[in-house]
Design an enzyme around this catalytic site. Structure first.
Site, PDB file in Angstrom:
ATOM      1  N   CYS A  28      89.466  12.497  43.711  1.00  0.00           N
ATOM      2  CA  CYS A  28      89.498  11.884  42.431  1.00  0.00           C
ATOM      3  C   CYS A  28      90.920  11.307  42.125  1.00  0.00           C
ATOM      4  O   CYS A  28      91.917  11.784  42.049  1.00  0.00           O
ATOM      5  CB  CYS A  28      89.243  12.895  41.420  1.00  0.00           C
ATOM      6  SG  CYS A  28      89.130  12.197  39.693  1.00  0.00           S
ATOM      7  N   HIS A  87      78.087  19.340  42.600  1.00  0.00           N
ATOM      8  CA  HIS A  87      79.032  18.638  43.044  1.00  0.00           C
ATOM      9  C   HIS A  87      80.374  19.358  43.476  1.00  0.00           C
ATOM     10  O   HIS A  87      81.201  19.407  42.685  1.00  0.00           O
ATOM     11  CB  HIS A  87      79.487  17.486  42.380  1.00  0.00           C
ATOM     12  CG  HIS A  87      80.281  16.313  42.903  1.00  0.00           C
ATOM     13  ND1 HIS A  87      79.838  15.005  43.172  1.00  0.00           N
ATOM     14  CD2 HIS A  87      81.481  16.432  43.152  1.00  0.00           C
ATOM     15  CE1 HIS A  87      80.709  14.349  43.739  1.00  0.00           C
ATOM     16  NE2 HIS A  87      81.862  15.010  43.810  1.00  0.00           N
ATOM     17  N   ASN A  89      85.478  16.157  49.055  1.00  0.00           N
ATOM     18  CA  ASN A  89      84.261  16.455  49.009  1.00  0.00           C
ATOM     19  C   ASN A  89      83.765  17.883  49.920  1.00  0.00           C
ATOM     20  O   ASN A  89      84.279  17.651  51.031  1.00  0.00           O
ATOM     21  CB  ASN A  89      83.334  15.634  48.615  1.00  0.00           C
ATOM     22  CG  ASN A  89      83.630  14.735  47.393  1.00  0.00           C
ATOM     23  OD1 ASN A  89      83.048  15.252  46.441  1.00  0.00           O
ATOM     24  ND2 ASN A  89      83.854  13.367  47.845  1.00  0.00           N
ATOM     25  N   ARG A 132      80.954   5.877  47.489  1.00  0.00           N
ATOM     26  CA  ARG A 132      81.579   5.777  46.152  1.00  0.00           C
ATOM     27  C   ARG A 132      82.651   6.792  46.297  1.00  0.00           C
ATOM     28  O   ARG A 132      83.761   6.424  46.271  1.00  0.00           O
ATOM     29  CB  ARG A 132      80.440   5.998  45.054  1.00  0.00           C
ATOM     30  CG  ARG A 132      80.966   5.463  43.765  1.00  0.00           C
ATOM     31  CD  ARG A 132      81.704   6.260  43.052  1.00  0.00           C
ATOM     32  NE  ARG A 132      80.883   7.524  42.717  1.00  0.00           N
ATOM     33  CZ  ARG A 132      81.464   8.581  42.018  1.00  0.00           C
ATOM     34  NH1 ARG A 132      83.091   8.423  41.652  1.00  0.00           N
ATOM     35  NH2 ARG A 132      80.935   9.684  41.946  1.00  0.00           N
ATOM     36  N   ASP A 133      82.457   7.888  45.937  1.00  0.00           N
ATOM     37  CA  ASP A 133      83.313   9.117  45.644  1.00  0.00           C
ATOM     38  C   ASP A 133      84.432   9.150  46.737  1.00  0.00           C
ATOM     39  O   ASP A 133      85.354   9.495  46.616  1.00  0.00           O
ATOM     40  CB  ASP A 133      82.618  10.535  45.057  1.00  0.00           C
ATOM     41  CG  ASP A 133      83.610  11.430  44.648  1.00  0.00           C
ATOM     42  OD1 ASP A 133      84.761  10.950  44.368  1.00  0.00           O
ATOM     43  OD2 ASP A 133      83.292  12.690  44.654  1.00  0.00           O
TER      44      ASP A 133
END
Length: 309
Positions: free
Chosen positions: A251, A218, A260, A24-25
């Site tokens: 993002c 996170h 990440n 997802r991210d």
């Protein structure tokens, strides 16, 4: 593999849960849309490598994040693999929740902000308006028997507002958890956190009744601090760490947010500390190499580079 040599530390846990966000991210920030069949294969490979908690996708309007416009189709392809409390999806509002419930999900997450500027850019609402939008989502999700996570972004710094006061972050976290979320995820969206700052925020949350047993962290690795911040969080009692296989992600609304924390880098560190993750590192590296081929670019994970040559 015999390396890394195991040398535990007294402050470290015996085991942690890795909350995998790569599907997802990780993929939401890709410049091109990854075919839904590739996404489904990616998720199945992640689960096969031992990652029990995998965030699958986001039920948002296609105009917001076109890379995830195939959420419903993805859930159909995954079938039972995509269901249950360990397969969360992101939902921004009640319409997203409706679509997620129709797809048979077992867990959802809402995505808030500790700062006004990012709340406006990400959700076109103020912080308070965002929380008001989340309230019926969380309550209805609970009524449907779903597990609910609350993300708070920009917890350690904001590219528009600069330093974010800890008290401001704690206030938003407390309000979000008061809605009824089962777990809180603290987002270092642009990767500016350092260990002292992590300690201070976790202590402040403790003081407000949000213990480490309800928190995930996170971290982004923009400045190379993600692993050091993770060790600090684990020492404070955190047992859930978000990570993205291959270091994918960022993002779309914060251009300074690079990838990440790479799941492989986290697993390697945990292996050396004697912390159980349940992950087969070799399978995970193979998956990252495969995904890098799909994306036509190398993985930024240092462990992937070292092990895959």
């Amino acid at each position: 593999m015999e390396l890394p040599q195991v040398a535990s530390m007294a402050t470290m846990p015996e085991a942690i849960t890795i909350y995998e966000v790569g599907a997802r991210d990780g993929l939401q920030n890709e410049k091109t849309v990854v075919p839904v069949e590739v996404k489904a294969t990616f998720i199945r490979r992640l689960i096969d490598a031992g990652l029990e908690t995998v965030e699958l996708t986001s039920f948002v309007p296609p105009s917001w994040i076109p890379q995830l416009a195939d959420a419903t189709e993805l859930m159909e392809l995954l079938d039972d693999v995509g269901k249950g409390p360990k397969r969360p999806v992101l939902v921004p509002n009640e319409r997203g929740l409706d679509n997620a419930i129709a797809a048979g999900v077992g867990a959802v997450a809402v995505f808030g902000s500790a700062t006004e500027t990012f709340a406006r850019k990400n959700l076109n609402r103020s912080v308070d308006e965002s929380l008001a939008m989340f309230a019926p989502v969380v309550s209805r999700a609970q009524e449907a028997g779903l597990w609910v996570r609350g993300y708070v972004s920009m917890c350690f710094g904001d590219p528009w507002e600069g330093p974010v006061p800890i008290a401001q972050v704690v206030d938003v976290c407390r309000k979000l958890m008061d809605l009824g979320c089962d777990q809180l995820s603290l987002g270092d969206t642009i990767g500016v956190a350092t260990p002292g700052h992590v300690t201070a925020l976790l202590a402040a949350l403790d003081d407000k009744g949000i213990g480490s047993d309800r928190i995930g962290v996170h971290f982004h690795d923009t400045y190379g601090q993600a692993l050091s911040n993770t060790v600090t969080a684990l020492s404070h009692g955190i047992r859930v760490v978000d990570a993205s296989t291959g270091g994918l992600g960022g993002c779309p609304y914060a251009k300074s947010a690079t990838g990440n924390l790479a799941t492989e880098d986290l697993v390697w560190m945990c292996r050396g500390l004697g912390i159980e993750t349940g992950v087969d590192l070799e399978k995970l590296v193979e998956t990252s190499v495969w995904m890098a081929e799909q994306l036509r670019r190398p993985s930024p994970s240092r462990v992937v580079k070292a092990l895959a040559g």
